[in-house]
Scaffold this motif. Sequence first.
Motif, PDB file in Angstrom:
ATOM      1  N   LEU A  32       0.828  -1.203   0.000  1.00 18.34           N
ATOM      2  CA  LEU A  32       0.000   0.000   0.000  1.00 18.34           C
ATOM      3  C   LEU A  32       0.861   1.252   0.000  1.00 18.34           C
ATOM      4  CD1 LEU A  32      -2.823   1.241   0.184  1.00 18.34           C
ATOM      5  CD2 LEU A  32      -2.680   1.021   2.671  1.00 18.34           C
ATOM      6  N   LEU A  33       1.925   1.236   0.801  1.00 18.24           N
ATOM      7  CA  LEU A  33       2.837   2.383   0.856  1.00 18.24           C
ATOM      8  C   LEU A  33       3.503   2.597  -0.501  1.00 18.24           C
ATOM      9  CD1 LEU A  33       3.725   4.345   3.116  1.00 18.24           C
ATOM     10  CD2 LEU A  33       5.735   2.912   3.435  1.00 18.24           C
ATOM     11  N   ASP A  34       3.922   1.504  -1.130  1.00 18.22           N
ATOM     12  CA  ASP A  34       4.564   1.620  -2.445  1.00 18.22           C
ATOM     13  C   ASP A  34       3.587   2.131  -3.489  1.00 18.22           C
ATOM     14  OD1 ASP A  34       6.933   0.851  -4.232  1.00 18.22           O
ATOM     15  OD2 ASP A  34       5.279  -0.262  -5.160  1.00 18.22           O
ATOM     16  N   ALA A  35       2.322   1.695  -3.403  1.00 19.90           N
ATOM     17  CA  ALA A  35       1.319   2.167  -4.371  1.00 19.90           C
ATOM     18  C   ALA A  35       1.082   3.672  -4.221  1.00 19.90           C
ATOM     19  CB  ALA A  35       0.015   1.404  -4.171  1.00 19.90           C
ATOM     20  N   ILE A  36       1.021   4.153  -2.968  1.00 19.48           N
ATOM     21  CA  ILE A  36       0.828   5.590  -2.735  1.00 19.48           C
ATOM     22  C   ILE A  36       2.022   6.380  -3.272  1.00 19.48           C
ATOM     23  CG2 ILE A  36       0.638   7.358  -0.950  1.00 19.48           C
ATOM     24  CD1 ILE A  36      -0.916   5.345   0.719  1.00 19.48           C
ATOM     25  N   ASP A  37       3.243   5.878  -2.970  1.00 21.56           N
ATOM     26  CA  ASP A  37       4.446   6.568  -3.457  1.00 21.56           C
ATOM     27  C   ASP A  37       4.480   6.607  -4.976  1.00 21.56           C
ATOM     28  OD1 ASP A  37       5.245   6.994  -0.882  1.00 21.56           O
ATOM     29  OD2 ASP A  37       6.715   5.363  -0.828  1.00 21.56           O
ATOM     30  N   HIS A  38       4.064   5.516  -5.613  1.00 20.24           N
ATOM     31  CA  HIS A  38       4.069   5.467  -7.076  1.00 20.24           C
ATOM     32  C   HIS A  38       3.104   6.501  -7.656  1.00 20.24           C
ATOM     33  CE1 HIS A  38       4.534   3.828 -11.070  1.00 20.24           C
ATOM     34  NE2 HIS A  38       3.218   3.631 -11.161  1.00 20.24           N
ATOM     35  N   GLN A  39       1.929   6.623  -7.055  1.00 20.15           N
ATOM     36  CA  GLN A  39       0.965   7.611  -7.537  1.00 20.15           C
ATOM     37  C   GLN A  39       1.485   9.034  -7.361  1.00 20.15           C
ATOM     38  OE1 GLN A  39      -1.884   7.053  -9.203  1.00 20.15           O
ATOM     39  NE2 GLN A  39      -1.316   4.871  -9.142  1.00 20.15           N
ATOM     40  N   VAL A  40       2.134   9.303  -6.217  1.00 25.39           N
ATOM     41  CA  VAL A  40       2.701  10.635  -5.984  1.00 25.39           C
ATOM     42  C   VAL A  40       3.813  10.914  -6.988  1.00 25.39           C
ATOM     43  CG1 VAL A  40       3.962  12.072  -4.330  1.00 25.39           C
ATOM     44  CG2 VAL A  40       2.062  10.646  -3.561  1.00 25.39           C
ATOM     45  N   ASP A  41       4.646   9.875  -7.266  1.00 26.59           N
ATOM     46  CA  ASP A  41       5.729  10.058  -8.240  1.00 26.59           C
ATOM     47  C   ASP A  41       5.175  10.399  -9.617  1.00 26.59           C
ATOM     48  OD1 ASP A  41       7.471   9.468  -6.223  1.00 26.59           O
ATOM     49  OD2 ASP A  41       7.849   7.391  -6.863  1.00 26.59           O
ATOM     50  N   LEU A  42       4.125   9.720 -10.027  1.00 25.25           N
ATOM     51  CA  LEU A  42       3.519  10.004 -11.334  1.00 25.25           C
ATOM     52  C   LEU A  42       2.997  11.444 -11.383  1.00 25.25           C
ATOM     53  CD1 LEU A  42       1.546   6.701 -12.040  1.00 25.25           C
ATOM     54  CD2 LEU A  42       3.706   7.460 -13.070  1.00 25.25           C
ATOM     55  N   LEU A  83       4.134  14.032  -9.619  1.00 27.19           N
ATOM     56  CA  LEU A  83       5.265  14.975  -9.682  1.00 27.19           C
ATOM     57  C   LEU A  83       5.869  14.997 -11.079  1.00 27.19           C
ATOM     58  CD1 LEU A  83       7.058  14.238  -6.273  1.00 27.19           C
ATOM     59  CD2 LEU A  83       5.637  16.202  -6.862  1.00 27.19           C
ATOM     60  N   GLN A  84       5.993  13.863 -11.699  1.00 29.99           N
ATOM     61  CA  GLN A  84       6.557  13.809 -13.050  1.00 29.99           C
ATOM     62  C   GLN A  84       5.658  14.560 -14.040  1.00 29.99           C
ATOM     63  OE1 GLN A  84       7.208   9.682 -13.906  1.00 29.99           O
ATOM     64  NE2 GLN A  84       8.624   9.414 -12.162  1.00 29.99           N
ATOM     65  N   GLY A  85       4.337  14.424 -13.852  1.00 26.52           N
ATOM     66  CA  GLY A  85       3.420  15.160 -14.722  1.00 26.52           C
ATOM     67  C   GLY A  85       3.549  16.668 -14.546  1.00 26.52           C
ATOM     68  N   GLU A  86       3.653  17.119 -13.275  1.00 27.66           N
ATOM     69  CA  GLU A  86       3.842  18.553 -13.025  1.00 27.66           C
ATOM     70  C   GLU A  86       5.161  19.041 -13.604  1.00 27.66           C
ATOM     71  OE1 GLU A  86       1.854  20.780 -11.748  1.00 27.66           O
ATOM     72  OE2 GLU A  86       0.214  19.398 -11.331  1.00 27.66           O
ATOM     73  N   ALA A  87       6.209  18.195 -13.470  1.00 30.94           N
ATOM     74  CA  ALA A  87       7.524  18.607 -13.992  1.00 30.94           C
ATOM     75  C   ALA A  87       7.483  18.754 -15.508  1.00 30.94           C
ATOM     76  CB  ALA A  87       8.562  17.583 -13.571  1.00 30.94           C
ATOM     77  N   ARG A  88       6.770  17.858 -16.196  1.00 31.22           N
ATOM     78  CA  ARG A  88       6.679  17.971 -17.659  1.00 31.22           C
ATOM     79  C   ARG A  88       6.001  19.278 -18.066  1.00 31.22           C
ATOM     80  NH1 ARG A  88       5.614  12.370 -17.354  1.00 31.22           N
ATOM     81  NH2 ARG A  88       3.360  12.782 -17.365  1.00 31.22           N
ATOM     82  N   GLU A  89       4.982  19.677 -17.310  1.00 32.76           N
ATOM     83  CA  GLU A  89       4.311  20.942 -17.638  1.00 32.76           C
ATOM     84  C   GLU A  89       5.241  22.128 -17.441  1.00 32.76           C
ATOM     85  OE1 GLU A  89       0.672  21.404 -15.582  1.00 32.76           O
ATOM     86  OE2 GLU A  89      -0.226  19.548 -16.360  1.00 32.76           O
ATOM     87  N   LEU A  90       6.076  22.088 -16.375  1.00 34.74           N
ATOM     88  CA  LEU A  90       7.011  23.192 -16.137  1.00 34.74           C
ATOM     89  C   LEU A  90       8.081  23.272 -17.225  1.00 34.74           C
ATOM     90  CD1 LEU A  90       7.590  22.938 -12.260  1.00 34.74           C
ATOM     91  CD2 LEU A  90       6.187  24.610 -13.474  1.00 34.74           C
TER      92      LEU A  90
END
Length: 448
Positions: free
Chosen positions: A35-45, A47-54
């Motif tokens: 569950l912890l890994d799934a939450i971290d994976h969603q947060v990582d996705l 952040l990566q999406g926000e970074a692409r927009e920047l």
Amino acid sequence: MPRRRLRSLGRIAIAFALALSATTALAGLGVYLALLDAIDHQVDLRLQGEARELLEGGAGVPEIVRRIARERTERESADIGFLLRDPQGRVIAGNITPAHSLPIGVSTVTGDAAIPGLSRGRAWVKRLPGGDTLALVAESEPIDQHDHKRGRILAIGFGAVMTLLLIGTFALIRAIRVNIAAIGGTAEAIIDGDLRARVPVEQPGSVFGGLAVTFNRMLDRIGELMAGMRSISNDIAHDLRTPLARLHGRLAALADAPEAAPVREELGEAVAESEEILAIFAAILRITEIEGGERRAGFERLDLAALAAEVGEGLELLVTENGRTFAAPAPAAAVPVDGDPRLLTQLIVNLIENAVTHTPPGTTIRLNVRRDGDTALLCVADDGPGIPLAERERALRRFGRLDASRHTRGHGLGLPLALAIARLHHGTLALEDAGPGLRVALRLALAG
């Protein structure tokens, strides 16, 4: 060293409970980490999406600063921390100032980063072509102490599952124990002579019910076979006793006739042999009757010490006339038991006669009765040659005559008859070393 085996239901239950607890704990830990890994994976996705927009379109530093300012005001990204540094580490733009530098790539950020409002999160860090560094940080625990609460929820859930499984396990163990106890109780009743005892059957269609039905069918078959054997032996004994009794009578009459004087001694021996054969058949029938258990109907409360004293007084002359010494101290206190007085009398007589028959003249025979804890102990001991330990079991079997007594008159049924009477009374009969000699010890439960 051989491994210890699980020999009881209690140990099996404990072992299963420990294995179940360990398995449940590992499963809970696995679910928590997943569950912890799934939450971290969603947060990582995210952040990566926000970074692409920047960084979209190869934006330069001024454009990135403008976009950061815009993203900080957007509802969907207002909870994200931004930080843009120049190659010397000076802050160009952003809304967070971590207490230490964040590694390039994706990593976990904890409270030691001193970012306000963040207890645990994820960081995405990239070095830009000009040497600048862009970092984005997002909370992975939107609620304070969410990790502890999540762990508590999982612990409660898996704890409830484990509790239910343990309850089911112990319920199964108890059901097995109850059914085994029912089978054991029936077996004990049969050992005690109640051949009509059967295992109770509550649900014939269940596993245990089917086992009980099969067990009872087996007991029915064994009962039929034993009844058949008993009937055959009884019929043979009864049928042979009549012609043997007639033969004995004719031999006795012939021995008394005047014309039989030349062979009177041989006829006397034949009469004695016929009497011995009749005694053997009588003993066999007696043992069969006793082992059937029907004689328990005649049980009554009696004083074993007083009964033994009375029997000993009656047999003292028999013992002394055969050149033995008889010692039977008066009982100090009553020894109450429940039993058949005639059978117990016969048991004492058999033991004393057995001692007289198998010991040389000059032997001292002792009869003693006393309380021994919660049991009544009756002993008939002598200081004769005794019985070797290896041959004592054979001495208790029917016709189990020892080599030393082959030339002594008898049929080897005295001790087996005494053993049958002891078992009928739920007691034990043991052959022990009297040092020197033999001691036959009868133990019965004291009457309550």
